[in-house]
Design an enzyme around this catalytic site. Structure first.
Site, PDB file in Angstrom:
ATOM      1  N   ASP A   1      17.481 -10.434  -2.698  1.00 19.99           N
ATOM      2  CA  ASP A   1      18.794 -10.102  -3.235  1.00 19.99           C
ATOM      3  C   ASP A   1      19.220  -8.673  -2.904  1.00 19.99           C
ATOM      4  O   ASP A   1      20.412  -8.404  -2.742  1.00 19.99           O
ATOM      5  CB  ASP A   1      18.834 -10.327  -4.747  1.00 19.99           C
ATOM      6  CG  ASP A   1      19.055 -11.788  -5.128  1.00 19.99           C
ATOM      7  OD1 ASP A   1      19.251 -12.613  -4.213  1.00 19.99           O
ATOM      8  OD2 ASP A   1      19.031 -12.107  -6.329  1.00 19.99           O
TER       9      ASP A   1
ATOM     10  N   HIS B   1       0.800  -1.221   0.000  1.00 21.44           N
ATOM     11  CA  HIS B   1       0.000   0.000   0.000  1.00 21.44           C
ATOM     12  C   HIS B   1       0.837   1.277   0.000  1.00 21.44           C
ATOM     13  O   HIS B   1       0.281   2.370  -0.094  1.00 21.44           O
ATOM     14  CB  HIS B   1      -0.951   0.006   1.197  1.00 21.44           C
ATOM     15  CG  HIS B   1      -1.989  -1.066   1.124  1.00 21.44           C
ATOM     16  ND1 HIS B   1      -2.877  -1.176   0.089  1.00 21.44           N
ATOM     17  CD2 HIS B   1      -2.275  -2.103   1.963  1.00 21.44           C
ATOM     18  CE1 HIS B   1      -3.674  -2.208   0.278  1.00 21.44           C
ATOM     19  NE2 HIS B   1      -3.317  -2.805   1.407  1.00 21.44           N
TER      20      HIS B   1
ATOM     21  N   GLU C   1      -5.794 -12.641   6.129  1.00 19.69           N
ATOM     22  CA  GLU C   1      -6.624 -11.455   5.961  1.00 19.69           C
ATOM     23  C   GLU C   1      -8.025 -11.751   5.445  1.00 19.69           C
ATOM     24  O   GLU C   1      -8.772 -10.823   5.127  1.00 19.69           O
ATOM     25  CB  GLU C   1      -5.939 -10.477   5.006  1.00 19.69           C
ATOM     26  CG  GLU C   1      -4.527 -10.110   5.418  1.00 19.69           C
ATOM     27  CD  GLU C   1      -3.903  -9.097   4.500  1.00 19.69           C
ATOM     28  OE1 GLU C   1      -4.197  -7.897   4.673  1.00 19.69           O
ATOM     29  OE2 GLU C   1      -3.138  -9.501   3.598  1.00 19.69           O
TER      30      GLU C   1
ATOM     31  N   ASP D   1      -8.575  -5.826   6.111  1.00 20.45           N
ATOM     32  CA  ASP D   1      -9.090  -6.691   5.052  1.00 20.45           C
ATOM     33  C   ASP D   1      -9.977  -7.797   5.610  1.00 20.45           C
ATOM     34  O   ASP D   1     -10.965  -8.186   4.976  1.00 20.45           O
ATOM     35  CB  ASP D   1      -7.938  -7.280   4.248  1.00 20.45           C
ATOM     36  CG  ASP D   1      -7.347  -6.275   3.276  1.00 20.45           C
ATOM     37  OD1 ASP D   1      -8.092  -5.751   2.439  1.00 20.45           O
ATOM     38  OD2 ASP D   1      -6.140  -6.007   3.363  1.00 20.45           O
TER      39      ASP D   1
ATOM     40  N   ARG E   1       7.286  -5.701   3.047  1.00 18.61           N
ATOM     41  CA  ARG E   1       6.049  -6.317   2.576  1.00 18.61           C
ATOM     42  C   ARG E   1       5.966  -6.152   1.061  1.00 18.61           C
ATOM     43  O   ARG E   1       5.828  -5.039   0.564  1.00 18.61           O
ATOM     44  CB  ARG E   1       4.823  -5.690   3.233  1.00 18.61           C
ATOM     45  CG  ARG E   1       3.522  -6.302   2.711  1.00 18.61           C
ATOM     46  CD  ARG E   1       2.342  -6.067   3.609  1.00 18.61           C
ATOM     47  NE  ARG E   1       1.814  -4.715   3.553  1.00 18.61           N
ATOM     48  CZ  ARG E   1       0.621  -4.359   4.050  1.00 18.61           C
ATOM     49  NH1 ARG E   1      -0.148  -5.285   4.645  1.00 18.61           N
ATOM     50  NH2 ARG E   1       0.204  -3.120   3.996  1.00 18.61           N
TER      51      ARG E   1
END
Length: 265
Positions: free
Chosen positions: A87, A48, A152, A178, A73
């Protein structure tokens, strides 16, 4: 030389409460400021927040000296983006919208090198290995990667014991916003019906032997979840704290609309 120890992962395993903050500004400087504020963990939000791989890497660089563990996230739990994030130096991932044990198993595969998983072996040119100056990185990285999955939806709640049983899942995080929407209570995660589901889910995660986590902007609820045994609890976000502080300052001089009422995330 092995990969650096993930103290946050060790703290979760020891069930030591960890207090966190969301980073949604997608900029290195405010992230660096947050990194010195004293939180146990910080989430660079690619779901988000307006982040891409380069902005996430810039924040990881800015936070390299922070005592906080940096959690990233991704926008989705896809193998290709997980490979890139690992990485560039992410070592704790919080993956959104994990609805089943089968999804969780795929994510475990994505964060582990072969033969235990399918993470691409590019450590020699990766920031994660300090550009091949950690010679044992590929042999030791799996042990220090921390995989957190977000439950969620009601589908995830129903499958919570199976998700918790997946080897390689290091914690399960309830997403109240959610989840409340999926239950038909969009924007009302504090509703008794939603809270009953959340509290029971936290208990089931803990009973299954995994650390439980959650985020709300309600101090009352956050303290309640900690009392119930939640281990990693995020208590706010940089954007909302910044906005609230500025509105409060303006309001003291008769300007603006005052501090906003914050809801779940």
């Amino acid at each position: 030389m092995p990969a650096d120890k993930n103290k946050f992962k060790a703290a979760l395993q020891g069930r030591l409460p960890q207090i966190g903050l969301w980073l949604n500004m997608a900029e290195a400087l405010p992230a660096e400021v947050a990194g010195q504020a004293g939180f146990d963990w910080l989430v660079i939000d690619g779901e988000h927040g307006p982040n891409d791989l380069r902005s996430i890497m810039a924040q990881l660089q800015a936070l390299a000296a922070s005592p906080s563990e940096i959690v990233v996230r991704p926008p989705v739990g896809e193998t290709w983006i997980i490979k890139q994030l690992l990485d560039v130096g992410a070592r704790t991932l919080l993956v959104p919208m994990v609805d089943s044990a089968e999804q969780a198993k795929e994510l475990v595969q994505a964060v582990r090198y072969p033969p235990a998983g399918k993470r691409g072996l590019g450590a020699a040119v990766a920031r994660a290995s300090r550009f091949n100056t950690i010679p044992d990185y590929a042999d030791t990285a799996d042990n220090e990667i921390c995989l957190l999955v977000q439950a969620e939806t009601m589908a995830a709640i129903k499958d919570i014991e199976r998700i918790a049983a997946v080897d390689g899942v290091d914690g399960i995080f309830i997403g109240p916003a959610d989840l409340s929407a999926d239950m038909g209570y969009r924007g009302r995660f504090e509703a008794a019906e939603v809270q009953e589901v959340i509290e029971k889910a936290l208990g089931r995660i803990i009973a299954a032997g995994k650390p439980a986590g959650i985020l709300t902007f309600s101090e009352t609820l956050n303290r309640r979840y900690l009392d119930l045994g939640a281990t990693f609890v995020a208590v706010g976000a940089d954007v909302t704290e910044f906005s609230s502080a500025l509105r409060s300052l303006a309001a003291r001089y008769g300007r603006g609309q005052g501090a906003p009422k914050l809801s779940g995330y």
